[in-house]
Design a protein around this motif. Structure first.
Motif, PDB file in Angstrom:
ATOM      1  N   THR A 115       9.198   9.725  -8.140  1.00  0.00           N
ATOM      2  CA  THR A 115      10.557   9.210  -7.980  1.00  0.00           C
ATOM      3  C   THR A 115      10.579   7.691  -8.090  1.00  0.00           C
ATOM      4  OG1 THR A 115      10.374   8.910  -5.584  1.00  0.00           O
ATOM      5  CG2 THR A 115      11.104  11.085  -6.367  1.00  0.00           C
ATOM      6  N   ALA A 116      11.791   7.156  -8.260  1.00  0.00           N
ATOM      7  CA  ALA A 116      11.961   5.705  -8.305  1.00  0.00           C
ATOM      8  C   ALA A 116      11.589   5.076  -6.964  1.00  0.00           C
ATOM      9  CB  ALA A 116      13.403   5.362  -8.673  1.00  0.00           C
ATOM     10  N   ALA A 117      11.946   5.745  -5.870  1.00  0.00           N
ATOM     11  CA  ALA A 117      11.601   5.221  -4.544  1.00  0.00           C
ATOM     12  C   ALA A 117      10.086   5.145  -4.377  1.00  0.00           C
ATOM     13  CB  ALA A 117      12.213   6.107  -3.458  1.00  0.00           C
ATOM     14  N   GLY A 118       9.389   6.150  -4.887  1.00  0.00           N
ATOM     15  CA  GLY A 118       7.935   6.125  -4.824  1.00  0.00           C
ATOM     16  C   GLY A 118       7.355   4.976  -5.624  1.00  0.00           C
ATOM     17  N   ALA A 119       7.972   4.676  -6.772  1.00  0.00           N
ATOM     18  CA  ALA A 119       7.508   3.556  -7.594  1.00  0.00           C
ATOM     19  C   ALA A 119       7.666   2.237  -6.849  1.00  0.00           C
ATOM     20  CB  ALA A 119       8.290   3.522  -8.907  1.00  0.00           C
ATOM     21  N   ARG A 120       8.809   2.059  -6.188  1.00  0.00           N
ATOM     22  CA  ARG A 120       9.024   0.826  -5.427  1.00  0.00           C
ATOM     23  C   ARG A 120       7.981   0.679  -4.315  1.00  0.00           C
ATOM     24  NH1 ARG A 120      14.689   2.145  -5.862  1.00  0.00           N
ATOM     25  NH2 ARG A 120      15.786   0.636  -7.165  1.00  0.00           N
ATOM     26  N   ALA A 121       7.652   1.798  -3.674  1.00  0.00           N
ATOM     27  CA  ALA A 121       6.670   1.757  -2.587  1.00  0.00           C
ATOM     28  C   ALA A 121       5.303   1.308  -3.104  1.00  0.00           C
ATOM     29  CB  ALA A 121       6.573   3.131  -1.922  1.00  0.00           C
ATOM     30  N   VAL A 122       4.909   1.814  -4.280  1.00  0.00           N
ATOM     31  CA  VAL A 122       3.626   1.407  -4.861  1.00  0.00           C
ATOM     32  C   VAL A 122       3.648  -0.077  -5.194  1.00  0.00           C
ATOM     33  CG1 VAL A 122       2.085   1.685  -6.842  1.00  0.00           C
ATOM     34  CG2 VAL A 122       3.075   3.701  -5.750  1.00  0.00           C
ATOM     35  N   LEU A 123       4.731  -0.544  -5.804  1.00  0.00           N
ATOM     36  CA  LEU A 123       4.828  -1.950  -6.193  1.00  0.00           C
ATOM     37  C   LEU A 123       4.822  -2.875  -4.982  1.00  0.00           C
ATOM     38  CD1 LEU A 123       7.486  -1.619  -9.029  1.00  0.00           C
ATOM     39  CD2 LEU A 123       5.074  -2.174  -9.314  1.00  0.00           C
ATOM     40  N   ASP A 124       5.303  -2.385  -3.847  1.00  0.00           N
ATOM     41  CA  ASP A 124       5.320  -3.198  -2.629  1.00  0.00           C
ATOM     42  C   ASP A 124       3.925  -3.392  -2.043  1.00  0.00           C
ATOM     43  OD1 ASP A 124       8.016  -3.656  -2.669  1.00  0.00           O
ATOM     44  OD2 ASP A 124       8.519  -2.015  -1.290  1.00  0.00           O
ATOM     45  N   ARG A 125       3.002  -2.474  -2.344  1.00  0.00           N
ATOM     46  CA  ARG A 125       1.703  -2.545  -1.677  1.00  0.00           C
ATOM     47  C   ARG A 125       0.531  -2.879  -2.595  1.00  0.00           C
ATOM     48  NH1 ARG A 125       2.306   3.340  -1.518  1.00  0.00           N
ATOM     49  NH2 ARG A 125       0.729   4.295  -2.865  1.00  0.00           N
ATOM     50  N   GLU A 126       0.736  -2.837  -3.932  1.00  0.00           N
ATOM     51  CA  GLU A 126      -0.391  -3.128  -4.813  1.00  0.00           C
ATOM     52  C   GLU A 126       0.103  -3.686  -6.140  1.00  0.00           C
ATOM     53  OE1 GLU A 126      -1.783   0.771  -7.102  1.00  0.00           O
ATOM     54  OE2 GLU A 126      -1.578   1.174  -4.943  1.00  0.00           O
ATOM     55  N   PRO A 127      -0.712  -4.529  -6.786  1.00  0.00           N
ATOM     56  CA  PRO A 127      -0.325  -5.069  -8.094  1.00  0.00           C
ATOM     57  C   PRO A 127      -0.416  -3.998  -9.173  1.00  0.00           C
ATOM     58  CG  PRO A 127      -2.533  -5.791  -7.518  1.00  0.00           C
ATOM     59  CD  PRO A 127      -1.997  -5.078  -6.312  1.00  0.00           C
ATOM     60  N   VAL A 128       0.573  -3.966 -10.034  1.00  0.00           N
ATOM     61  CA  VAL A 128       0.623  -3.007 -11.136  1.00  0.00           C
ATOM     62  C   VAL A 128       0.812  -3.788 -12.430  1.00  0.00           C
ATOM     63  CG1 VAL A 128       1.951  -1.130 -12.189  1.00  0.00           C
ATOM     64  CG2 VAL A 128       1.533  -1.129  -9.718  1.00  0.00           C
ATOM     65  N   ASP A 129       0.039  -3.439 -13.449  1.00  0.00           N
ATOM     66  CA  ASP A 129       0.124  -4.139 -14.729  1.00  0.00           C
ATOM     67  C   ASP A 129       1.144  -3.520 -15.674  1.00  0.00           C
ATOM     68  OD1 ASP A 129      -2.165  -6.089 -14.404  1.00  0.00           O
ATOM     69  OD2 ASP A 129      -3.215  -4.198 -14.071  1.00  0.00           O
ATOM     70  N   LEU A 130       1.271  -2.199 -15.627  1.00  0.00           N
ATOM     71  CA  LEU A 130       2.159  -1.509 -16.564  1.00  0.00           C
ATOM     72  C   LEU A 130       2.672  -0.224 -15.933  1.00  0.00           C
ATOM     73  CD1 LEU A 130       1.751  -1.022 -20.353  1.00  0.00           C
ATOM     74  CD2 LEU A 130       1.955   1.031 -18.936  1.00  0.00           C
ATOM     75  N   ILE A 131       3.929   0.103 -16.214  1.00  0.00           N
ATOM     76  CA  ILE A 131       4.534   1.339 -15.720  1.00  0.00           C
ATOM     77  C   ILE A 131       4.872   2.243 -16.895  1.00  0.00           C
ATOM     78  CG2 ILE A 131       6.512   2.358 -14.522  1.00  0.00           C
ATOM     79  CD1 ILE A 131       6.692  -0.134 -12.821  1.00  0.00           C
ATOM     80  N   LEU A 132       4.428   3.498 -16.827  1.00  0.00           N
ATOM     81  CA  LEU A 132       4.867   4.544 -17.749  1.00  0.00           C
ATOM     82  C   LEU A 132       5.971   5.306 -17.033  1.00  0.00           C
ATOM     83  CD1 LEU A 132       1.441   5.853 -19.119  1.00  0.00           C
ATOM     84  CD2 LEU A 132       3.080   4.370 -20.289  1.00  0.00           C
TER      85      LEU A 132
END
Length: 254
Positions: A47-64
């Motif tokens: 989900t979009a909410a899950g994506a925000r949670a990941v971005l809040d806690r770790e650096p991400v280079d690219l999203i599919l």
């Protein structure tokens, strides 16, 4: 629909981190296994909410990112990301309609891949977008020990290539997506030279455009919105009918 997050990594902590956002568990598992086998770190959410949670806690280079998410859809999430996050986004969606593709690019995606997709092609797209996001152009020669960063000056604008930062004539910083930065830099490298859509597509996306592919036109339109005083009557980036585009300003290195 579960919003659990699954994260797997390779042995190299410095490997690029890819976040897969798709409501189909089978797609998440397939992409995770394939990308991990090719040296990426991978996190997956549904989900979009899950994506925000990941971005809040770790650096991400690219999203599919899939468009058809439950609740907040992928297009809405892309708009949100472009206001707050500077990483790369590739939309991977079952909606292969050209209009959906154009909308995805217009809201800020760096590329768009339709399902069903070939895993090797998707991997090539991922590598291409990441390479563009981190590349140092051969046209820029800066002493690594120098305190000065080279910038490209055009019509009062300043593009700092190493900071990937665009400054307007009034001194304000203008945020650019990865795709917008790469497009502007490509135009600045060849001022007053007409660049065909085919050349731009190969340079920016690593592939030739299809017969109805408007990816370059959409990116040009987005870039004009940011650097033209009147995007409906552009003076800096001119269209050349049936050929491509040309940057009409003089470019100076500083």
């Amino acid at each position: 629909m579960s919003d659990d997050t699954d994260s797997r990594s390779t042995d190299a902590d410095t490997a690029p981190n890819v976040l897969v956002v798709d409501d189909e568990a089978g797609i998440r598992d397939l992409l995770r296994q394939y990308l991990v086998s090719h040296g990426f770190r991978v996190s997956t959410v549904g989900t979009a909410a899950g994506a925000r949670a990941v971005l809040d806690r770790e650096p991400v280079d690219l999203i599919l990112l899939d468009i058809g998410l439950p609740g907040e859809d992928g297009l809405s999430l892309t708009r949100y990301l472009r206001e707050r996050w500077q990483g790369a986004v590739i939309i991977v969606s079952g909606r292969g309609d050209p209009v959906e593709r154009i909308i995805g690019l217009e809201v800020g995606a760096d590329d768009y891949v339709a399902k069903p997709f070939d895993l090797r092609e998707l991997l090539a797209r991922v590598r291409s977008v990441l390479r563009r996001a981190n590349r140092t152009p051969a046209t820029v020669d800066v002493d690594a020990n120098s305190n000065q960063r080279e910038t490209l000056n055009f019509d009062g604008w300043l593009l700092d290539v190493h900071l990937r930062q665009l400054t307007a004539p009034d001194g304000k910083t203008v945020e650019l997506t990865t795709g917008e930065f790469d497009l502007l830099l490509t135009l600045l490298e060849s001022p007053n030279r007409v660049l065909s859509r085919e050349h731009l597509m190969l340079r920016l996306h690593g592939r030739e455009p299809g017969p109805f592919d408007r990816a370059i036109d959409v990116q040009i339109s987005r870039l004009r919105q940011k650097i033209e005083s009147d995007p409906t009557r552009p003076k800096l980036i001119k269209s050349v009918r049936s050929v491509g585009y040309v940057l009409t300003a003089s470019v100076a290195k500083r």
